[in-house]
Each structure stands twice: as C-alpha cells, then as structure tokens.
Design a protein around this motif. Structure first.
Motif, PDB file in Angstrom:
ATOM      1  N   SER A 132      -0.970  -0.930  17.681  1.00 18.22           N
ATOM      2  CA  SER A 132      -1.736   0.164  17.093  1.00 18.22           C
ATOM      3  C   SER A 132      -2.651  -0.365  16.001  1.00 18.22           C
ATOM      4  CB  SER A 132      -0.789   1.219  16.507  1.00 18.22           C
ATOM      5  OG  SER A 132      -0.165   0.741  15.329  1.00 18.22           O
ATOM      6  N   ALA A 133      -3.548   0.506  15.537  1.00 16.68           N
ATOM      7  CA  ALA A 133      -4.474   0.109  14.476  1.00 16.68           C
ATOM      8  C   ALA A 133      -3.856   0.222  13.092  1.00 16.68           C
ATOM      9  CB  ALA A 133      -5.735   0.985  14.548  1.00 16.68           C
ATOM     10  N   ALA A 134      -2.628   0.709  13.010  1.00 18.75           N
ATOM     11  CA  ALA A 134      -1.974   0.902  11.716  1.00 18.75           C
ATOM     12  C   ALA A 134      -1.720  -0.434  11.030  1.00 18.75           C
ATOM     13  CB  ALA A 134      -0.658   1.651  11.893  1.00 18.75           C
ATOM     14  N   SER A 135      -1.894  -0.459   9.704  1.00 20.15           N
ATOM     15  CA  SER A 135      -1.620  -1.665   8.932  1.00 20.15           C
ATOM     16  C   SER A 135      -0.109  -1.877   8.823  1.00 20.15           C
ATOM     17  CB  SER A 135      -2.206  -1.526   7.529  1.00 20.15           C
ATOM     18  OG  SER A 135      -1.534  -0.498   6.803  1.00 20.15           O
ATOM     19  N   ALA A 136       0.280  -3.065   8.380  1.00 16.76           N
ATOM     20  CA  ALA A 136       1.704  -3.368   8.215  1.00 16.76           C
ATOM     21  C   ALA A 136       2.353  -2.409   7.221  1.00 16.76           C
ATOM     22  CB  ALA A 136       1.876  -4.810   7.742  1.00 16.76           C
ATOM     23  N   GLU A 137       1.617  -2.029   6.185  1.00 21.48           N
ATOM     24  CA  GLU A 137       2.156  -1.112   5.186  1.00 21.48           C
ATOM     25  C   GLU A 137       2.412   0.266   5.785  1.00 21.48           C
ATOM     26  OE1 GLU A 137       1.183   0.240   0.568  1.00 21.48           O
ATOM     27  OE2 GLU A 137      -0.400  -0.588   1.833  1.00 21.48           O
ATOM     28  N   VAL A 138       1.488   0.742   6.613  1.00 20.19           N
ATOM     29  CA  VAL A 138       1.654   2.050   7.255  1.00 20.19           C
ATOM     30  C   VAL A 138       2.785   1.998   8.275  1.00 20.19           C
ATOM     31  CG1 VAL A 138       0.560   3.748   8.764  1.00 20.19           C
ATOM     32  CG2 VAL A 138      -0.733   2.736   6.875  1.00 20.19           C
ATOM     33  N   ARG A 139       2.848   0.940   9.051  1.00 18.53           N
ATOM     34  CA  ARG A 139       3.930   0.784  10.031  1.00 18.53           C
ATOM     35  C   ARG A 139       5.283   0.768   9.330  1.00 18.53           C
ATOM     36  NH1 ARG A 139       2.781  -4.486  13.223  1.00 18.53           N
ATOM     37  NH2 ARG A 139       4.754  -3.900  14.207  1.00 18.53           N
ATOM     38  N   SER A 140       5.350   0.065   8.221  1.00 20.69           N
ATOM     39  CA  SER A 140       6.598  -0.031   7.466  1.00 20.69           C
ATOM     40  C   SER A 140       7.028   1.342   6.945  1.00 20.69           C
ATOM     41  CB  SER A 140       6.419  -1.010   6.297  1.00 20.69           C
ATOM     42  OG  SER A 140       7.625  -1.165   5.577  1.00 20.69           O
ATOM     43  N   ALA A 141       6.055   2.126   6.447  1.00 19.01           N
ATOM     44  CA  ALA A 141       6.359   3.461   5.926  1.00 19.01           C
ATOM     45  C   ALA A 141       6.813   4.397   7.041  1.00 19.01           C
ATOM     46  CB  ALA A 141       5.143   4.032   5.208  1.00 19.01           C
ATOM     47  N   ALA A 142       6.177   4.308   8.202  1.00 18.12           N
ATOM     48  CA  ALA A 142       6.552   5.153   9.333  1.00 18.12           C
ATOM     49  C   ALA A 142       7.957   4.817   9.825  1.00 18.12           C
ATOM     50  CB  ALA A 142       5.539   4.978  10.470  1.00 18.12           C
TER      51      ALA A 142
END
Length: 340
Positions: A132-142
């Motif tokens: 996905s286009a999500a950053s590592a920070e966003v993936r981690s939060a999800a």
C-alpha cells in the motif's frame, strides 16, 4: 477492635515498663484514605509489547453486552469513525484519529464497535499491506489499533474476521500480516514488533493460527528472530521478546491445555499436535532459543551491562525454551537440540 472497620486487630508487641496497664481497645480516628484519581490523570494501559495472553493467568471475558457510555465519549467515537469513512486510504493526516481511536479501543465496548465497522476495517487492513501507499508510521498505527481492539476481546475478533475485505481474495487480516512479515524492505523494528502483536491476537482463533502455520509463518518469524545475531539494540530485543511470547502463548502453552485459545475450544486446537507443518516449523526454534540464551549469558559473563529490554527478552525466551522442552517429547521435535 478497629471501630472504623469492625475487625479485630492484634496488639503490637511493644516493650513496656513493668506495671504498665494494657489497652483493651485500639481506636483509629479515621480510616486510611482511599487512593484518588485526578480528573485529568491518564489511566494505565496495557502496552502492545505486553501480550499477557498466558492461558494460566488470563481471565476470560463473558458474552459481550452493549452498555451505555456518556454522550461525550460516544460523540468522540462517532466523529473519529466518520473521519476514517471520509478517506479512501489512510495517510499521515489520519494519525491523530488512529491514536484517539486506539485509546478508546482499550474498552471492550469500543473495541467491538470498531471491529464491526466494515468500512473502517477495510481501511485498516488495506494499510497493513506493505504494497500500500501508507507510510511505515501509518501502517504501525493501523496495526496497533486493530491489535488493541481485539486484544482478549473475542467478540471484536469474530467481528473483524467476519468482513469481506475486498474483491481481492488474498486481502484478509492474516494474509496482510503475513505479507508484512515477509516484506524484505521493511526494517522498522517497531512496525515488525507491532505486527507480531496483531498476529498473536489474530491467532486466538484456531483457523487463523492454522493459516499462519501452513503459510510458512513460523519459518518467516524464525528468519526475523536472528538468534545468532549479537545486538544491543533495545528494539531488536523487544521484537525477540514478542516473538518468543507469541510462540509460548499461542502454540506451546496451548498444546497440552484446553485453555490456550480465546475463541476456540481446546479440542479443535489439539488437532495441530499432529500437523506436520507445525512440527517442521517448531524444529527451527529448538536451537534458536538455546543460541539466544547462550549469547545473553556470555555477555553477562563478560561483565557488560544489559538494558531492561534485553533482560525482559531473556526471560521471555527462557520461558518459551522451557515450554518447548516440555513439548518436544510428545511432539517428537528437537531431537538434535543441544543443551544449554
């Protein structure tokens, strides 16, 4: 007698002068003050790095029954959910929303409410995918939000697994977690650690655990564990502790116990005892734990100081190693294991 509590209390043995009259009654003017919680004081929360899923110590939740919450909290939850509904893909602008929902998701009620929302779970599960286009920070939060919502919350777990996530048959919570673990370009240790946290929560369900095992998950987790790598980085220690806890809580402790699963019966899980994929996967870990423990001990023998994270990882690995030794006879694994 303590007049404040109505309980009898033993008299303290205080040396006295001969002839001193003895008191027959101990009077406490006021009961001890109760601990108070300030209005704005944050409530202690369970860290995502602490699985606390040992079947011998974990309490089981009863059936979920919706309860009424104050209007302010309900309004906040609805507003946050609406924010995620308004976006097609999670980005860094959604991080405050994910963080606020994660605070609410510690509650059984809000965990279930979040897991029942199809649109929100589509967004979260899509973000886990390393493609996905999500950053590592966003993936981690999800990942953290999903793991928190279903942590020891079987109704939320069932709700999460009940959704049809997309037209792509492969996009499910477990498949995206496996993809995240296999991502060769991902070197964010916190993201990896939180991914194992979510993995552990998903594997409370026997079917999800079988998918993990038959998809080579134990092999991939072993590759990330890197038992022979000497490191003094706290992040790697935390990841190793989380991986060892996962094996201990979700597999090894459950092999001989009917209490190893939250959503499934022990009889269903016991069929994994004869699963060759599971046995092959566990074989890799026999010497891995031994090597990791030897490395830790050798550092201590050299007089070097290790961090609390390193000591915590050592204790977690030691417990998992002991469980594996207990299981190896009935499972016929670890026949070539070298003793520590």
């Amino acid at each position: 007698m303590n007049l404040a509590t109505g309980l009898k209390e033993a008299r303290l043995n205080v040396p006295e002068q001969p002839g001193t009259p003895h008191a027959d009654l101990v009077i406490i003017d006021e009961p001890p003050p109760r601990p108070s919680i300030k209005e704005d004081e944050p409530v202690a929360e369970v860290s995502e790095l602490q699985d606390q899923s040992d079947p011998d110590t974990r309490y089981e939740r009863g059936p979920y029954h919706p309860v009424a919450f104050d209007a302010e909290e309900s309004s906040l939850f609805s507003s946050l959910i609406a924010t995620l509904h308004s976006t097609t893909a999670l980005s860094t602008t959604d991080l405050p929303t994910l963080s606020a929902l994660q605070d609410l998701a510690h509650s059984v009620h809000w965990g279930v409410a979040l897991a029942r929302d199809t649109t929100v779970n589509q967004r979260l599960v899509s973000a886990i995918d390393p493609g996905s286009a999500a950053s590592a920070e966003v993936r981690s939060a999800a990942i953290l939000l999903l793991g928190t919502a279903i942590h020891n919350n079987p109704d939320a777990l069932d709700a999460l697994l009940s959704h049809s996530y997309s037209s792509e048959a492969s996009m499910t919570p477990m498949n995206n977690v496996l993809a995240a673990l296999r991502d060769p370009e991902q070197d964010n240790i916190m993201l990896k650690t939180r991914t194992v946290f979510l993995l552990s929560q998903l594997c409370q369900n026997t079917e999800q655990l079988q998918i993990f095992v038959h998809s080579g998950g134990l092999v991939r987790l072993f590759d990330l564990f890197e038992p022979e790598k000497m490191t003094f980085d706290d992040g790697n220690y935390k990841f190793r502790a989380k991986a060892a806890n996962f094996l201990h809580d979700r597999i090894l402790s459950s092999l001989g116990s009917a209490n190893g699963q939250v959503s499934q019966s022990g009889s269903e899980f016991s069929r994994l005892k004869d699963d060759q994929a599971l046995l092959n996967g566990l074989e890799l870990w026999c010497n891995a734990f031994t090597i990791a423990l030897r490395n830790h001990i050798s550092v201590g023998m050299r007089g070097e100081t290790l961090s609390p994270a390193a000591d915590a990882a050592y204790e977690g690995i030691k417990e998992a190693n002991q469980k594996l030794k207990e299981a190896k006879v009935q499972l016929r694994v670890c026949e070539s294991e070298s003793e520590l």
